[in-house]
Design an enzyme around this catalytic site. Structure first.
Site, PDB file in Angstrom:
ATOM      1  N   TYR A 168       4.776  -7.860  16.023  1.00  0.00           N
ATOM      2  CA  TYR A 168       5.029  -6.912  14.928  1.00  0.00           C
ATOM      3  C   TYR A 168       5.734  -5.654  15.460  1.00  0.00           C
ATOM      4  CZ  TYR A 168       3.836  -3.098  11.714  1.00  0.00           C
ATOM      5  OH  TYR A 168       3.888  -1.992  10.901  1.00  0.00           O
ATOM      6  N   GLY A 223       0.812  -1.215   0.000  1.00  0.00           N
ATOM      7  CA  GLY A 223       0.000   0.000   0.000  1.00  0.00           C
ATOM      8  C   GLY A 223       0.843   1.261   0.000  1.00  0.00           C
ATOM      9  N   HIS A 283       3.683   1.089  16.542  1.00  0.00           N
ATOM     10  CA  HIS A 283       3.483  -0.100  17.380  1.00  0.00           C
ATOM     11  C   HIS A 283       4.749  -0.515  18.143  1.00  0.00           C
ATOM     12  CE1 HIS A 283      -0.575  -0.290  16.043  1.00  0.00           C
ATOM     13  NE2 HIS A 283      -0.168  -0.142  14.795  1.00  0.00           N
ATOM     14  N   LYS A 334       9.702  -3.944  14.991  1.00  0.00           N
ATOM     15  CA  LYS A 334      10.070  -2.568  14.645  1.00  0.00           C
ATOM     16  C   LYS A 334      11.046  -2.014  15.683  1.00  0.00           C
ATOM     17  CE  LYS A 334       7.535  -2.385  10.946  1.00  0.00           C
ATOM     18  NZ  LYS A 334       8.142  -2.344   9.611  1.00  0.00           N
ATOM     19  N   ASP A 345      12.606 -12.232  -2.127  1.00  0.00           N
ATOM     20  CA  ASP A 345      12.297 -12.252  -0.696  1.00  0.00           C
ATOM     21  C   ASP A 345      13.480 -11.650   0.072  1.00  0.00           C
ATOM     22  OD1 ASP A 345      10.286 -13.990   1.253  1.00  0.00           O
ATOM     23  OD2 ASP A 345      12.284 -13.687   2.115  1.00  0.00           O
ATOM     24  N   LEU A 346      13.157 -11.053   1.209  1.00  0.00           N
ATOM     25  CA  LEU A 346      14.224 -10.479   2.049  1.00  0.00           C
ATOM     26  C   LEU A 346      15.152 -11.560   2.592  1.00  0.00           C
ATOM     27  CD1 LEU A 346      12.164  -7.817   4.069  1.00  0.00           C
ATOM     28  CD2 LEU A 346      13.887  -7.336   2.310  1.00  0.00           C
ATOM     29  N   ASP A 391      10.115  -6.340  -4.269  1.00  0.00           N
ATOM     30  CA  ASP A 391       9.061  -6.914  -3.433  1.00  0.00           C
ATOM     31  C   ASP A 391       9.067  -8.427  -3.672  1.00  0.00           C
ATOM     32  OD1 ASP A 391       6.349  -5.434  -2.028  1.00  0.00           O
ATOM     33  OD2 ASP A 391       6.240  -7.605  -2.356  1.00  0.00           O
ATOM     34  N   ARG A 398      -9.288   7.036  16.212  1.00  0.00           N
ATOM     35  CA  ARG A 398      -7.879   7.052  16.650  1.00  0.00           C
ATOM     36  C   ARG A 398      -6.975   7.612  15.563  1.00  0.00           C
ATOM     37  NH1 ARG A 398      -4.434   3.292  14.767  1.00  0.00           N
ATOM     38  NH2 ARG A 398      -2.341   3.289  15.656  1.00  0.00           N
ATOM     39  N   GLY A 411       8.017  -5.943   4.479  1.00  0.00           N
ATOM     40  CA  GLY A 411       7.855  -6.705   5.708  1.00  0.00           C
ATOM     41  C   GLY A 411       6.395  -6.955   5.968  1.00  0.00           C
TER      42      GLY A 411
HETATM   43  P1  NAI Z   1       1.857  -3.698   3.019  1.00  0.00           P
HETATM   44  O1  NAI Z   1       1.610  -4.971   3.761  1.00  0.00           O
HETATM   45  O2  NAI Z   1       0.795  -3.179   2.121  1.00  0.00           O
HETATM   46  O3  NAI Z   1       3.195  -3.823   2.164  1.00  0.00           O
HETATM   47  C1  NAI Z   1       4.323  -4.536   2.605  1.00  0.00           C
HETATM   48  C2  NAI Z   1       5.005  -5.121   1.390  1.00  0.00           C
HETATM   49  O4  NAI Z   1       6.148  -5.853   1.819  1.00  0.00           O
HETATM   50  C3  NAI Z   1       4.113  -6.099   0.611  1.00  0.00           C
HETATM   51  O5  NAI Z   1       4.017  -5.729  -0.753  1.00  0.00           O
HETATM   52  C4  NAI Z   1       4.786  -7.430   0.783  1.00  0.00           C
HETATM   53  O6  NAI Z   1       4.668  -8.295  -0.361  1.00  0.00           O
HETATM   54  C5  NAI Z   1       6.225  -7.038   1.053  1.00  0.00           C
HETATM   55  N1  NAI Z   1       6.921  -8.058   1.826  1.00  0.00           N
HETATM   56  C6  NAI Z   1       6.504  -8.656   2.960  1.00  0.00           C
HETATM   57  N2  NAI Z   1       7.396  -9.565   3.355  1.00  0.00           N
HETATM   58  C7  NAI Z   1       8.411  -9.542   2.449  1.00  0.00           C
HETATM   59  C8  NAI Z   1       9.606 -10.265   2.315  1.00  0.00           C
HETATM   60  N3  NAI Z   1       9.950 -11.222   3.193  1.00  0.00           N
HETATM   61  N4  NAI Z   1      10.418  -9.990   1.274  1.00  0.00           N
HETATM   62  C9  NAI Z   1      10.077  -9.023   0.368  1.00  0.00           C
HETATM   63  N5  NAI Z   1       8.931  -8.319   0.431  1.00  0.00           N
HETATM   64  C10 NAI Z   1       8.111  -8.575   1.466  1.00  0.00           C
HETATM   65  O7  NAI Z   1       2.241  -2.614   4.125  1.00  0.00           O
HETATM   66  P2  NAI Z   1       2.248  -1.033   3.976  1.00  0.00           P
HETATM   67  O8  NAI Z   1       1.048  -0.493   4.610  1.00  0.00           O
HETATM   68  O9  NAI Z   1       2.583  -0.668   2.602  1.00  0.00           O
HETATM   69  O10 NAI Z   1       3.468  -0.662   4.934  1.00  0.00           O
HETATM   70  C11 NAI Z   1       4.793  -0.559   4.436  1.00  0.00           C
HETATM   71  C12 NAI Z   1       5.766  -0.570   5.618  1.00  0.00           C
HETATM   72  O11 NAI Z   1       5.470   0.513   6.479  1.00  0.00           O
HETATM   73  C13 NAI Z   1       5.708  -1.834   6.459  1.00  0.00           C
HETATM   74  O12 NAI Z   1       7.004  -2.158   6.900  1.00  0.00           O
HETATM   75  C14 NAI Z   1       4.841  -1.424   7.627  1.00  0.00           C
HETATM   76  O13 NAI Z   1       5.150  -2.178   8.783  1.00  0.00           O
HETATM   77  C15 NAI Z   1       5.211   0.041   7.787  1.00  0.00           C
HETATM   78  N6  NAI Z   1       4.145   0.820   8.381  1.00  0.00           N
HETATM   79  C16 NAI Z   1       3.034   1.131   7.634  1.00  0.00           C
HETATM   80  C17 NAI Z   1       2.021   1.894   8.182  1.00  0.00           C
HETATM   81  C18 NAI Z   1       0.860   2.337   7.383  1.00  0.00           C
HETATM   82  O14 NAI Z   1       0.042   3.088   7.913  1.00  0.00           O
HETATM   83  N7  NAI Z   1       0.717   1.943   6.133  1.00  0.00           N
HETATM   84  C19 NAI Z   1       2.095   2.323   9.600  1.00  0.00           C
HETATM   85  C20 NAI Z   1       3.300   1.939  10.289  1.00  0.00           C
HETATM   86  C21 NAI Z   1       4.289   1.230   9.678  1.00  0.00           C
HETATM   87  C1  15L Z   2       0.888  -0.133  11.241  1.00  0.00           C
HETATM   88  O1  15L Z   2       2.023  -0.299  11.665  1.00  0.00           O
HETATM   89  C2  15L Z   2       0.324  -0.947  10.156  1.00  0.00           C
HETATM   90  O2  15L Z   2       1.298  -1.377   9.241  1.00  0.00           O
HETATM   91  C3  15L Z   2      -0.794  -0.255   9.418  1.00  0.00           C
HETATM   92  O3  15L Z   2      -1.478  -1.207   8.612  1.00  0.00           O
HETATM   93  C4  15L Z   2      -1.777   0.407  10.389  1.00  0.00           C
HETATM   94  O4  15L Z   2      -2.422  -0.574  11.108  1.00  0.00           O
HETATM   95  C5  15L Z   2      -1.022   1.347  11.297  1.00  0.00           C
HETATM   96  O5  15L Z   2       0.102   0.743  11.890  1.00  0.00           O
HETATM   97  C6  15L Z   2      -1.899   1.929  12.422  1.00  0.00           C
HETATM   98  O6  15L Z   2      -1.440   1.926  13.565  1.00  0.00           O
HETATM   99  O7  15L Z   2      -2.986   2.419  12.134  1.00  0.00           O
END
Ligand code: NAI
Ligand code: 15L
Length: 269
Positions: free
Chosen positions: A138, A15, A111, A142, A49-50, A35, A176, A71
């Site tokens: 999770y 996303g 988190h 972090k 993969d990572l 990815d 929130r 991740g």
């Molecule tokens: P998401 O779940 O949509 O995207 C994560 C991407 O990482 C996915 O495309 C997935 O295929 C890839 N991935 C997962 N494991 C993998 C691996 N072992 N090797 C290679 N690729 C891998 O998550 P989003 O929302 O895009 O978040 C991106 C990052 O930001 C994450 O690390 C998340 O924890 C962090 N984050 C996001 C927040 C948000 O509001 N979107 C809030 C706090 C942190």
């Molecule tokens: C995160 O860390 C998650 O990746 C995201 O999907 C949301 O849940 C966000 O925190 C949140 O706290 O709203």
């Protein structure tokens, strides 16, 4: 630091990765995408993969910086978090160290400090050096990532900005999130500041817009040059009419991490 030219974006299919693929080129970045999932319309993206250390070495070779978003982004069994978020982030740092990449911007999360009580009216904002209180495996991953970043700065001179992202989506999805929301445009502003500020060492920042109901102190982010332009308040009346104000008796409403503090952490907002 001049704008890095080539940026490796891990988690590019996700996303936030999708949002940044459209927003960051405006800041002058040439993106290299990685990815574990293929990305439609991006034939040059690296599908890896990572856990694939050889692919990571190749992926980071020659880049000016990494924005590490890949991740598991929600709570999951510990074994899965261990592989993708803990070992995966270590693998990325090792690859970056070996290839001489000078800076990583690490997608940490609120988190990592999710069990911190949300400030009440008149309380000070939550400081960046508040003790870590992960709310999930999770969040623990972090917290590990932030410590790993500190180690790689202290020992190897590899710089990191760890961004404790709140909720980065097109719109806040619940009450929130009015406090922790980061608009995608502010996300791009913050990542750009983190990628270009001088001498960051290892800096930890909260990642959100300038929300009227903000819970935390954006001082370290602003010190990088981040100037947020958005405020979730425009969504407040509608969300509160639909869902009501935060309930002081509901732990998911009174901690930074929201529903992640529940056991199990999946709880309707
Ligand atoms: P998401 O779940 O949509 O995207 C994560 C991407 O990482 C996915 O495309 C997935 O295929 C890839 N991935 C997962 N494991 C993998 C691996 N072992 N090797 C290679 N690729 C891998 O998550 P989003 O929302 O895009 O978040 C991106 C990052 O930001 C994450 O690390 C998340 O924890 C962090 N984050 C996001 C927040 C948000 O509001 N979107 C809030 C706090 C942190
Ligand atoms: C995160 O860390 C998650 O990746 C995201 O999907 C949301 O849940 C966000 O925190 C949140 O706290 O709203």
């Amino acid at each position: 630091m001049p704008t890095p030219r080539t940026l490796l974006l891990t988690g590019a299919a996700g996303g936030l990765g999708t949002l940044m693929r459209s927003l960051l080129p405006e800041y002058g970045y040439e993106l290299r995408l990685l990815d574990v999932r293929p990305i439609e319309g991006e034939p040059d993206a690296i599908t890896a993969d990572l856990g694939d250390t050889a692919a990571l070495r190749e992926a980071v070779r020659g880049v000016d910086a990494v924005l590490h978003l890949a991740g598991i982004s929600l709570e999951a069994p510990f074994e899965k978090i261990l592989r993708s978020n803990i070992e995966g982030t270590y693998n990325l740092y090792e690859a970056a160290r070996q290839e001489g990449v000078p800076r990583i911007v690490f997608a940490s999360s609120n988190h990592a400090v999710g069990f911190t009580p949300a400030p009440g009216a008149g309380d000070p904002l939550i400081a960046i050096d508040t003790p870590r209180r992960p709310d999930t495996f999770y969040g623990l991953s972090k917290s590990f990532g932030e410590d790993l970043a500190q180690l790689y700065w202290d020992k190897h001179g590899l710089e990191t900005v760890s961004v404790r992202i709140g909720s980065c989506f097109a719109e806040p999805a619940d009450v929130r999130m009015l406090s922790v929301w980061m608009s995608p445009a502010d996300g791009a502003r913050l990542f750009h500041a983190a990628l270009t500020a001088e001498e960051v060492g290892h800096t930890v920042v909260y990642g959100s817009s300038a929300n009227t109901r903000l819970w935390w102190d954006l001082g370290t982010a602003r010190a990088l040059g981040y100037e947020p332009q958005d405020d979730s308040e425009q969504f407040a009346a509608k969300l509160i009419a639909e869902r009501g104000e935060l309930d002081p008796g509901n732990p998911a409403h009174t901690h930074l991490g929201g529903r992640f503090v529940n056991d199990p952490p999946i709880w309707p907002y």
